[in-house]
Design an enzyme around this catalytic site. Structure first.
Site: not given
Length: 279
Positions: A161, A13, A219, A210-211, A75, A66, A192, A222
């Site tokens: 999420h 990531n 993530c 991911e959004r 995040c 993002n 997400n 996530g």
């Protein structure tokens, strides 16, 4: 405008981390997209900007953008990279650092060898707090996706999420269902999307769409959302190894109003400067 940056990654990531403490940083959407572009810029899942805190109880403000230029509330992997960055750039000598975000504050615990644990705020399951359109809170919800009835979990980790349990994570229809669930009408701020395969009570496989980004190697929030959902269902233990395409993360949640602790690799890839057009 020339801007110094550090490229970092946590389990694949990847992030561009920018010091807004010692240099002036004000980026527009076009500039953010340029930075995140993997062909014409640096390339990353998110751009992370660190600035002085606007809360006297915090150490820094941590703003997440993002790849499409939109702001994200949280995040977890990025926060761990920020912790390492702060130590490597000598912006702090503290071993515990409180970050203010657009979502809930994050507490970082930094070891002597600069390993970083990120303590995210407790998960929120009330639909209004996610936000998610539902008449009442439930452990699982049935939502319609192009005529297909899916049973999903919904949780906020400072960002929304949706968690879908699958039998085979590797073969899950991430690229098909991911965009549809991300933009589903029941998630007014988008979501997400996690595809979780439970291996045992202390181990899961996970892929995340991911959004505002698409599928990523890993993530952190996530992973925390998936484990929180599994613990809530009684299917997972409080300490879980989360295997993602980019590597392994660890998530610990003791339930109730306890923080969710996220661990895993955080690595500096390289440092550099980028020239950006003003305006």
């Amino acid at each position: 405008m020339k801007l110094a940056f550090t490229k970092m990654q946590g389990a694949g990531n990847d992030f561009v981390v920018i010091d807004g403490v010692t240099q002036s940083v004000e980026l527009n959407t076009a500039q953010l997209k340029r930075i995140a572009d993997r062909h014409r810029g640096i390339g990353c899942d998110q751009v992370l900007v660190i600035t002085p805190p606007d809360d006297p109880d915090a150490d820094f403000r941590y703003t997440i953008f993002n790849a499409d230029g939109s702001r994200a509330g949280q995040c977890g992997n990025g926060a761990r990279c920020v912790g390492r960055f702060l130590r490597e750039q000598r912006l702090t000598r503290k071993r515990e650092v409180l970050l203010i975000t657009d979502g809930e504050p994050i507490l970082l615990s930094i070891s002597e060898d600069n390993r970083v644990l990120a303590g995210l705020a407790p998960p929120r399951f009330l639909p209004a707090e996610i936000p998610f359109s539902a008449a009442a809170v439930a452990q699982q919800y049935t939502i319609d996706v192009q005529g297909q009835q899916l049973s999903v979990g919904a949780v906020s980790m400072g960002n929304p999420h949706v968690v879908l349990m699958v039998d085979d994570c590797r073969g899950a229809p991430v690229n098909k269902l991911g965009p549809l669930l991300e933009c589903h009408a029941d998630f007014p701020e988008k979501a997400n999307v996690g595809f979780m395969q439970i291996v045992s009570r202390d181990e899961i496989q996970l892929r995340v769409f991911e959004r505002g980004v698409g599928e990523t190697e890993a993530c952190g929030s996530g992973a925390c959302a998936a484990v929180a959902h599994g613990v809530q269902l009684g299917l997972l233990a409080p300490d879980v190894a989360v295997h993602l395409p980019g590597g392994k993360l660890t998530v610990s949640w003791q339930g109730a109003q306890e923080r969710v602790w996220l661990g895993g690799p955080a690595t500096t890839v390289f440092n550099g400067t980028i020239s950006l057009r003003n305006g």
